[in-house]
Design a protein around this motif. Structure first.
Motif, PDB file in Angstrom:
ATOM      1  N   THR A 141       0.559  -1.244   0.117  1.00  0.00           N
ATOM      2  CA  THR A 141       0.101  -0.025   0.180  1.00  0.00           C
ATOM      3  C   THR A 141       0.742   0.978   0.093  1.00  0.00           C
ATOM      4  N   LEU A 142       0.929   2.107  -0.561  1.00  0.00           N
ATOM      5  CA  LEU A 142       1.144   3.128  -0.933  1.00  0.00           C
ATOM      6  C   LEU A 142       0.887   4.622  -0.067  1.00  0.00           C
ATOM      7  N   VAL A 143       1.530   5.617   0.624  1.00  0.00           N
ATOM      8  CA  VAL A 143       0.904   6.413   0.740  1.00  0.00           C
ATOM      9  C   VAL A 143       1.825   7.576   0.798  1.00  0.00           C
ATOM     10  N   PHE A 144       1.065   8.964   0.567  1.00  0.00           N
ATOM     11  CA  PHE A 144       1.384  10.052  -0.066  1.00  0.00           C
ATOM     12  C   PHE A 144       0.968  11.138   0.830  1.00  0.00           C
ATOM     13  N   TYR A 145       1.998  12.491   0.632  1.00  0.00           N
ATOM     14  CA  TYR A 145       1.181  13.663   1.377  1.00  0.00           C
ATOM     15  C   TYR A 145       1.105  14.757   0.505  1.00  0.00           C
ATOM     16  N   GLU A 146       0.405  15.272  -0.176  1.00  0.00           N
ATOM     17  CA  GLU A 146      -0.518  15.840  -1.326  1.00  0.00           C
ATOM     18  C   GLU A 146      -1.188  17.525  -0.497  1.00  0.00           C
ATOM     19  N   THR A 147      -1.023  18.145  -1.389  1.00  0.00           N
ATOM     20  CA  THR A 147      -1.253  19.771  -0.908  1.00  0.00           C
ATOM     21  C   THR A 147      -2.846  20.069  -2.000  1.00  0.00           C
ATOM     22  N   GLY A 148      -3.368  20.265  -1.315  1.00  0.00           N
ATOM     23  CA  GLY A 148      -5.184  20.459  -1.950  1.00  0.00           C
ATOM     24  C   GLY A 148      -5.062  21.048  -3.669  1.00  0.00           C
ATOM     25  N   PRO A 149      -4.030  21.905  -3.716  1.00  0.00           N
ATOM     26  CA  PRO A 149      -4.084  22.600  -5.506  1.00  0.00           C
ATOM     27  C   PRO A 149      -3.724  21.860  -5.790  1.00  0.00           C
ATOM     28  N   ARG A 150      -2.993  20.733  -5.352  1.00  0.00           N
ATOM     29  CA  ARG A 150      -2.596  20.078  -6.486  1.00  0.00           C
ATOM     30  C   ARG A 150      -2.848  18.530  -6.378  1.00  0.00           C
ATOM     31  N   LEU A 151      -4.113  18.425  -5.602  1.00  0.00           N
ATOM     32  CA  LEU A 151      -4.008  16.920  -5.629  1.00  0.00           C
ATOM     33  C   LEU A 151      -5.034  16.546  -6.479  1.00  0.00           C
ATOM     34  N   ALA A 152      -5.981  17.171  -7.148  1.00  0.00           N
ATOM     35  CA  ALA A 152      -6.797  16.800  -8.376  1.00  0.00           C
ATOM     36  C   ALA A 152      -5.682  16.240  -9.405  1.00  0.00           C
ATOM     37  N   ALA A 153      -4.389  17.136  -9.967  1.00  0.00           N
ATOM     38  CA  ALA A 153      -2.935  16.711 -11.028  1.00  0.00           C
ATOM     39  C   ALA A 153      -2.786  15.392 -10.397  1.00  0.00           C
ATOM     40  N   THR A 154      -2.325  14.954  -8.650  1.00  0.00           N
ATOM     41  CA  THR A 154      -1.539  13.841  -8.709  1.00  0.00           C
ATOM     42  C   THR A 154      -2.554  12.883  -8.903  1.00  0.00           C
ATOM     43  N   LEU A 155      -3.377  12.847  -7.909  1.00  0.00           N
ATOM     44  CA  LEU A 155      -4.486  11.836  -8.632  1.00  0.00           C
ATOM     45  C   LEU A 155      -5.198  11.339  -9.661  1.00  0.00           C
ATOM     46  N   ALA A 156      -4.930  12.363 -11.038  1.00  0.00           N
ATOM     47  CA  ALA A 156      -5.366  12.308 -12.571  1.00  0.00           C
ATOM     48  C   ALA A 156      -3.739  11.387 -12.681  1.00  0.00           C
ATOM     49  N   ASP A 157      -2.377  11.837 -12.312  1.00  0.00           N
ATOM     50  CA  ASP A 157      -1.519  11.156 -13.049  1.00  0.00           C
ATOM     51  C   ASP A 157      -1.201   8.834 -12.595  1.00  0.00           C
ATOM     52  N   LEU A 158      -1.535   9.711 -10.170  1.00  0.00           N
ATOM     53  CA  LEU A 158      -1.945   8.238 -10.244  1.00  0.00           C
ATOM     54  C   LEU A 158      -3.014   7.278 -10.579  1.00  0.00           C
ATOM     55  N   ALA A 159      -3.929   7.396 -11.673  1.00  0.00           N
ATOM     56  CA  ALA A 159      -4.560   6.693 -12.285  1.00  0.00           C
ATOM     57  C   ALA A 159      -3.991   6.168 -12.942  1.00  0.00           C
ATOM     58  N   GLU A 160      -3.518   7.124 -13.881  1.00  0.00           N
ATOM     59  CA  GLU A 160      -2.521   6.793 -15.312  1.00  0.00           C
ATOM     60  C   GLU A 160      -2.197   5.942 -15.578  1.00  0.00           C
ATOM     61  N   HIS A 161      -1.274   6.158 -14.464  1.00  0.00           N
ATOM     62  CA  HIS A 161      -0.243   4.948 -14.605  1.00  0.00           C
ATOM     63  C   HIS A 161      -0.073   3.896 -13.799  1.00  0.00           C
ATOM     64  N   LEU A 162      -1.450   3.915 -12.515  1.00  0.00           N
ATOM     65  CA  LEU A 162      -1.056   2.660 -11.434  1.00  0.00           C
ATOM     66  C   LEU A 162      -2.339   2.010 -11.802  1.00  0.00           C
ATOM     67  N   GLY A 163      -3.195   2.905 -12.944  1.00  0.00           N
ATOM     68  CA  GLY A 163      -4.646   1.768 -13.058  1.00  0.00           C
ATOM     69  C   GLY A 163      -5.660   1.781 -12.042  1.00  0.00           C
ATOM     70  N   SER A 164      -7.162   0.765 -12.377  1.00  0.00           N
ATOM     71  CA  SER A 164      -7.994   1.306 -11.654  1.00  0.00           C
ATOM     72  C   SER A 164      -7.693   0.622  -9.878  1.00  0.00           C
TER      73      SER A 164
END
Length: 266
Positions: A141-164
């Motif tokens: 299980t991977l655990v990341f910290y993130e800021t609110g303004p970057r959350l959407a962009a990070t989730l998009a990249d995670l979905a693209e490269h880690l899948g469902s």
């Protein structure tokens, strides 16, 4: 607010409290009637403040280190101070307290037997995507910290490269506006893309790869031996590493050892 009786006692008995921001820590101390002297210790003041704190410690004074939120040193300043204390033989006493990483993990519903804390991903997209790709094969299980303004962009990249993969977004844990959302990465990415004004401290937890089987030591050795029957040590190591999600160099060393052991028996 989350704080233990022991922490309150320690702060009250300390000779000095090193904190990121005296205004933030001052509110906490005022709430509990603590008047201990504070000194600012953060990434900017560290080089000047650290020698003063070490001098106090060497003189026998008690120094308490706190962060603005959560546990000190977990994506907070303090590492260099603790490191220098250890080098100087100064006793370091951890005081258990709130930790967003652990709080998020236990509420995520994701596997907790193997966990990798990866902190903050890079802010620039290209570097962030490279980091995500490097973590893709880790069977944990991977655990990341993130800021609110970057959350959407990070989730998009995670979905693209880690899948469902199953994932959880936990915001403002143990605080007034706590929010916990569980779904797979593509759904979370789409949902938070419509919420660009997310505020507060955020943790993203991502489940292990869907197509990896958890191998124990015996299973791994059996897979290596089976691969060695038709492959070179290097190729066998690469194949088993891809199968198990374990580091290739670790599997290669194990394969080499098993190969040598097998040769000695012949």
């Amino acid at each position: 607010m989350d704080i233990t009786f022991r922490a309150i006692d320690v702060l009250g008995q300390a000779d000095v409290i090193a904190c990121e921001d005296t205004r933030v820590t001052g509110k906490l101390l005022k709430h509990y009637g603590i008047s201990t002297r504070m000194i600012v210790y953060n990434d900017h003041s560290g080089p000047k403040t650290r020698p003063l704190l070490l001098a106090d410690l060497k003189a026998g004074k008690r120094v308490a280190l706190v962060s603005d939120a959560g546990t000190p040193l977990i994506s907070d300043p303090g590492y260099k101070l603790v490191s220098e204390c250890a080098e100087n033989g100064i006793r370091i006493i951890p005081i258990p307290g709130a930790s967003a990483m652990l709080a998020g993990l236990v509420t995520s519903g994701l596997p907790t037997d193997k966990v990798l804390y990866a902190g903050f991903l890079p802010s620039k997209q290209k570097a962030r995507q490279s980091s995500i790709k490097a973590l893709a094969g880790i069977n944990a299980t991977l655990v990341f910290y993130e800021t609110g303004p970057r959350l959407a962009a990070t989730l998009a990249d995670l979905a693209e490269h880690l899948g469902s993969r199953a994932a959880t977004v936990a915001r403002e844990l143990t605080k007034l506006f706590e929010e916990i959302t569980r779904d797979d990465l593509p759904v979370l990415a789409k949902s938070y893309n419509a919420k660009p004004d997310v505020k507060g401290e955020v943790i993203i937890l991502v489940g292990p790869p869907l197509d990896l089987v958890i191998f124990d030591t015996e299973d791994t050795e059996a897979a290596i031996l089976n691969a060695l029957e038709t492959m070179s040590v290097r190729d066998a190591a690469a194949a088993v590493a891809d199968l198990t999600g374990q580091p290739r160099r670790v599997i290669y060393a194990q394969a080499l050892q098993l190969k040598n052991k097998s040769s000695k028996k012949m």
